[in-house]
Design a protein around this motif. Structure first.
Motif, PDB file in Angstrom:
ATOM      1  N   THR A 279       6.765 -19.173  -7.671  1.00 28.94           N
ATOM      2  CA  THR A 279       6.712 -18.153  -6.620  1.00 28.94           C
ATOM      3  C   THR A 279       5.756 -17.027  -7.002  1.00 28.94           C
ATOM      4  OG1 THR A 279       8.983 -18.605  -5.897  1.00 28.94           O
ATOM      5  CG2 THR A 279       8.064 -16.464  -5.309  1.00 28.94           C
ATOM      6  N   ALA A 280       5.866 -16.556  -8.228  1.00 24.85           N
ATOM      7  CA  ALA A 280       4.980 -15.479  -8.694  1.00 24.85           C
ATOM      8  C   ALA A 280       3.522 -15.905  -8.608  1.00 24.85           C
ATOM      9  CB  ALA A 280       5.345 -15.091 -10.128  1.00 24.85           C
ATOM     10  N   ALA A 281       3.235 -17.162  -8.956  1.00 27.74           N
ATOM     11  CA  ALA A 281       1.861 -17.661  -8.892  1.00 27.74           C
ATOM     12  C   ALA A 281       1.386 -17.800  -7.450  1.00 27.74           C
ATOM     13  CB  ALA A 281       1.759 -19.000  -9.618  1.00 27.74           C
ATOM     14  N   ILE A 282       2.270 -18.244  -6.562  1.00 25.28           N
ATOM     15  CA  ILE A 282       1.925 -18.371  -5.140  1.00 25.28           C
ATOM     16  C   ILE A 282       1.550 -16.997  -4.565  1.00 25.28           C
ATOM     17  CG2 ILE A 282       2.835 -18.901  -2.850  1.00 25.28           C
ATOM     18  CD1 ILE A 282       4.691 -20.959  -4.275  1.00 25.28           C
ATOM     19  N   LEU A 283       2.374 -15.999  -4.849  1.00 29.33           N
ATOM     20  CA  LEU A 283       2.108 -14.651  -4.355  1.00 29.33           C
ATOM     21  C   LEU A 283       0.830 -14.087  -4.958  1.00 29.33           C
ATOM     22  CD1 LEU A 283       5.726 -13.159  -4.435  1.00 29.33           C
ATOM     23  CD2 LEU A 283       4.493 -14.073  -2.461  1.00 29.33           C
ATOM     24  N   ALA A 284       0.600 -14.373  -6.230  1.00 35.62           N
ATOM     25  CA  ALA A 284      -0.609 -13.875  -6.894  1.00 35.62           C
ATOM     26  C   ALA A 284      -1.864 -14.443  -6.246  1.00 35.62           C
ATOM     27  CB  ALA A 284      -0.566 -14.241  -8.377  1.00 35.62           C
ATOM     28  N   ALA A 285      -1.855 -15.762  -6.013  1.00 32.90           N
ATOM     29  CA  ALA A 285      -3.024 -16.395  -5.395  1.00 32.90           C
ATOM     30  C   ALA A 285      -3.214 -15.903  -3.961  1.00 32.90           C
ATOM     31  CB  ALA A 285      -2.860 -17.911  -5.426  1.00 32.90           C
ATOM     32  N   SER A 286      -2.111 -15.679  -3.246  1.00 33.81           N
ATOM     33  CA  SER A 286      -2.184 -15.280  -1.837  1.00 33.81           C
ATOM     34  C   SER A 286      -2.580 -13.818  -1.660  1.00 33.81           C
ATOM     35  CB  SER A 286      -0.837 -15.539  -1.155  1.00 33.81           C
ATOM     36  OG  SER A 286      -0.502 -16.912  -1.199  1.00 33.81           O
ATOM     37  N   LEU A 287      -2.351 -13.012  -2.690  1.00 35.60           N
ATOM     38  CA  LEU A 287      -2.661 -11.582  -2.624  1.00 35.60           C
ATOM     39  C   LEU A 287      -3.911 -11.216  -3.416  1.00 35.60           C
ATOM     40  CD1 LEU A 287       0.972 -10.211  -3.112  1.00 35.60           C
ATOM     41  CD2 LEU A 287      -0.396  -9.937  -1.035  1.00 35.60           C
TER      42      LEU A 287
ATOM     43  N   GLU B  24       0.826  -1.217   0.000  1.00 41.85           N
ATOM     44  CA  GLU B  24       0.000   0.000   0.000  1.00 41.85           C
ATOM     45  C   GLU B  24       0.853   1.258   0.000  1.00 41.85           C
ATOM     46  OE1 GLU B  24      -2.521  -0.456   3.360  1.00 41.85           O
ATOM     47  OE2 GLU B  24      -3.615  -2.177   2.527  1.00 41.85           O
ATOM     48  N   GLN B  25       2.136   1.107   0.382  1.00 43.47           N
ATOM     49  CA  GLN B  25       3.046   2.248   0.453  1.00 43.47           C
ATOM     50  C   GLN B  25       4.051   2.276  -0.699  1.00 43.47           C
ATOM     51  OE1 GLN B  25       2.839   4.547   2.989  1.00 43.47           O
ATOM     52  NE2 GLN B  25       1.056   3.451   3.807  1.00 43.47           N
ATOM     53  N   PHE B  26       4.619   1.083  -1.017  1.00 37.59           N
ATOM     54  CA  PHE B  26       5.697   1.010  -2.000  1.00 37.59           C
ATOM     55  C   PHE B  26       5.612  -0.294  -2.797  1.00 37.59           C
ATOM     56  CE2 PHE B  26       7.435   3.344   1.681  1.00 37.59           C
ATOM     57  CZ  PHE B  26       7.802   4.528   1.064  1.00 37.59           C
ATOM     58  N   PRO B  27       6.228  -0.325  -3.993  1.00 36.64           N
ATOM     59  CA  PRO B  27       6.435  -1.603  -4.670  1.00 36.64           C
ATOM     60  C   PRO B  27       7.429  -2.452  -3.865  1.00 36.64           C
ATOM     61  CG  PRO B  27       6.811   0.253  -6.163  1.00 36.64           C
ATOM     62  CD  PRO B  27       6.733   0.805  -4.777  1.00 36.64           C
ATOM     63  N   VAL B  28       7.355  -3.780  -4.012  1.00 35.69           N
ATOM     64  CA  VAL B  28       8.209  -4.695  -3.263  1.00 35.69           C
ATOM     65  C   VAL B  28       8.919  -5.633  -4.220  1.00 35.69           C
ATOM     66  CG1 VAL B  28       8.223  -6.623  -1.617  1.00 35.69           C
ATOM     67  CG2 VAL B  28       6.827  -4.598  -1.152  1.00 35.69           C
ATOM     68  N   LEU B  29      10.199  -5.867  -3.948  1.00 37.88           N
ATOM     69  CA  LEU B  29      10.989  -6.811  -4.742  1.00 37.88           C
ATOM     70  C   LEU B  29      11.381  -7.989  -3.847  1.00 37.88           C
ATOM     71  CD1 LEU B  29      13.663  -6.121  -7.356  1.00 37.88           C
ATOM     72  CD2 LEU B  29      14.281  -7.614  -5.467  1.00 37.88           C
ATOM     73  N   THR B  30      11.212  -9.208  -4.375  1.00 31.52           N
ATOM     74  CA  THR B  30      11.539 -10.401  -3.604  1.00 31.52           C
ATOM     75  C   THR B  30      12.164 -11.457  -4.505  1.00 31.52           C
ATOM     76  OG1 THR B  30      10.660 -11.928  -1.937  1.00 31.52           O
ATOM     77  CG2 THR B  30       9.283 -11.520  -3.874  1.00 31.52           C
ATOM     78  N   GLN B  31      12.451 -12.620  -3.917  1.00 27.74           N
ATOM     79  CA  GLN B  31      13.158 -13.687  -4.626  1.00 27.74           C
ATOM     80  C   GLN B  31      12.183 -14.789  -5.065  1.00 27.74           C
ATOM     81  OE1 GLN B  31      13.759 -13.376  -1.100  1.00 27.74           O
ATOM     82  NE2 GLN B  31      14.880 -11.495  -1.544  1.00 27.74           N
ATOM     83  N   GLY B  32      12.462 -15.374  -6.200  1.00 28.06           N
ATOM     84  CA  GLY B  32      11.761 -16.576  -6.593  1.00 28.06           C
ATOM     85  C   GLY B  32      12.432 -17.806  -6.021  1.00 28.06           C
ATOM     86  N   PHE B  33      11.747 -18.979  -6.132  1.00 26.53           N
ATOM     87  CA  PHE B  33      12.388 -20.276  -5.931  1.00 26.53           C
ATOM     88  C   PHE B  33      12.546 -20.694  -4.473  1.00 26.53           C
ATOM     89  CE2 PHE B  33      16.717 -22.578  -6.331  1.00 26.53           C
ATOM     90  CZ  PHE B  33      16.150 -23.804  -6.611  1.00 26.53           C
ATOM     91  N   ILE B  34      12.607 -19.728  -3.520  1.00 27.13           N
ATOM     92  CA  ILE B  34      12.966 -20.087  -2.153  1.00 27.13           C
ATOM     93  C   ILE B  34      11.804 -19.856  -1.192  1.00 27.13           C
ATOM     94  CG2 ILE B  34      15.422 -19.682  -2.504  1.00 27.13           C
ATOM     95  CD1 ILE B  34      15.153 -17.014  -1.068  1.00 27.13           C
ATOM     96  N   GLY B  35      11.809 -20.655  -0.108  1.00 26.78           N
ATOM     97  CA  GLY B  35      10.856 -20.506   0.972  1.00 26.78           C
ATOM     98  C   GLY B  35      11.506 -20.986   2.256  1.00 26.78           C
ATOM     99  N   ALA B  36      10.694 -21.312   3.243  1.00 27.06           N
ATOM    100  CA  ALA B  36      11.217 -21.843   4.506  1.00 27.06           C
ATOM    101  C   ALA B  36      10.154 -22.728   5.136  1.00 27.06           C
ATOM    102  CB  ALA B  36      11.604 -20.714   5.458  1.00 27.06           C
TER     103      ALA B  36
END
Length: 424
Positions: A208-216, A179-191
């Motif tokens: 990763t892009a699909a996971i974030l898309a579905a979650s957001l 809501e404040q800024f664009p965000v940059l993150t990494q593909g391929f990795i989790g925990a």
């Protein structure tokens, strides 16, 4: 509020300084709030890290390989940033942490977990460099560690997503930032739940892009590639390729299942379930339309060719004159599951089971060892698996000239052949 857009940039789109500058140019007039950028490791960094792991596993010196990898990233930084920029000590620190991990003992038994602790450094390095460069170009952006968002089980190297926890993380941690800024993150990795690094499977940044898309509940995902979009064949191997203007989810999923490298095979399902359209576009020609993958696309059934290299054909023959039954098939598949080996092609005859799998470090050795008491086993390495969807018989034969065909099969819409180049 506008829906989140997600851009994913692969290794080729951040392979050198000019590529990173091109990425910034693509974002310059597109970047805004509610925007997530997912980046892969630079160039062939993941391959280089895998080579380092192989050398360590064999108790060989990997210091030269590590120095080359470090110089590669520092050279890119030298072209992008002035002397004394904060990025240089950050890169140094990442390599200190990498060497700390590499100093720990490795064996075949702990290889998968060890792999996940080491291999993600490629994405961490890449995302830091890209974020710092975008900020230097007055494109203010926040850096996010994907391991704080993508929660998985502990199936190292092929981790399965905990969708409920991942969605919670994205909604509570990532969404307020967007809501404040664009965000940059990494593909391929989790925990995993203990905070240990995991990976989503090779080339998993699309996922990763699909996971974030579905979650957001995102509005769209765009994958930026070095091709015009989704083609009916890989232009590195085949001529006269055709661009799909659009594909439906099912058609795209089928292509990725058989190994079409333009999209990771796990990418389509979460997007289809959430109704999020996927665009595949060229970072070399960013204003072109590319390919749109969505629910209501008109199907065009042109021959589509998928080639998987570095394949292994393994045949399991019964030794007691019995015919193959479900028990034998189950036994083979139990071992494949335990070793996390995916079957790319299966053929069952009266007395044998033949499978085609990807080559993976020491996995074949374990498979043979675990099944040699039950079967007579033969295998061939260094093969190619050719899959043709909506095959044209005449065209199909042209793909087999100059090759030995070790195995083939066809269904109503699909032809597959395991081939090996005839040596002149």
């Amino acid at each position: 509020m506008t829906k989140t857009q997600i851009y994913k940039f692969g290794g080729a789109s951040v392979k050198d300084a000019s590529a990173v500058q091109n990425l910034a140019d693509i974002l310059r007039n597109r970047l805004r709030n509610n925007f997530v950028i997912v980046v892969s490791a630079m160039g062939k960094t993941t391959n280089q890290l895998e080579n380092i792991l192989t050398l360590k596993l064999e108790n060989l010196d990997y210091s030269k390989n590590s120095s080359i990898l470090k110089s590669y990233h520092l050279d890119i930084c030298s072209e992008l940033f002035p002397d004394g920029h904060v990025i240089f000590p950050k890169i140094e620190n990442y390599f200190i942490l990498l060497h700390h991990e590499l100093n720990k003992p490795i064996s075949k038994d702990n290889y998968d977990e060890y792999y996940d602790r080491v291999i993600g450094f490629g994405e961490l390095l890449s995302s830091r460099i890209v974020m710092e460069y975008l900020c230097s170009q007055n494109l203010l952006i926040l850096w996010q560690d994907a391991r704080e968002l993508i929660r998985t089980d502990s199936d190292f190297r092929f981790a399965k997503v905990d969708w409920e926890k991942t969605r919670w993380n994205c909604q509570t941690q990532l969404k307020p930032k967007l809501e404040q800024f664009p965000v940059l993150t990494q593909g391929f990795i989790g925990a995993d739940s203990a905070g240990r690094p995991t990976t989503l499977g090779r080339e998993g940044s699309d996922f990763t892009a699909a996971i974030l898309a579905a979650s957001l509940d995102a509005g769209s995902v765009t994958i930026w590639k070095d091709v015009p979009g989704v083609l009916n064949a890989d232009p590195k191997f085949f001529e006269d390729t055709k661009l799909f203007a659009e594909l439906d989810y099912q058609q795209a999923a089928q292509m990725t299942y058989y190994g079409a490298s333009v999209i990771h095979p796990k990418t389509i399902k979460p997007l289809a379930n959430a109704g999020v359209p996927l665009f595949v576009k060229s970072f070399l020609n960013p204003d072109s339309d590319g390919t749109k993958i969505h629910k209501s696309a008109v199907q065009i059934n042109i021959p589509t060719v998928v080639l998987k290299q570095n394949q292994i054909l393994v045949s399991f023959k019964v030794t007691d004159f019995h015919f193959i039954e479900e028990d034998q098939i189950h036994e083979v598949y139990e071992q494949l599951k335990a070793l996390k080996l995916r079957v790319n092609m299966l053929q069952v005859s009266a007395i044998s089971i033949s499978i085609v799998i990807d080559a993976q470090l020491f996995k074949l050795e374990k498979l043979l060892q675990n099944l040699q008491a039950s079967f007579e086993i033969r295998y061939n390495e260094g093969l190619e698996l050719l899959t043709i969807l909506h095959a044209d018989p005449v065209q199909t034969q042209s793909y087999l000239r100059g090759y030995d065909v070790l195995l083939n099969q066809s269904t109503r819409n699909t032809f597959q052949a395991v081939r090996r180049k005839i040596m002149s």
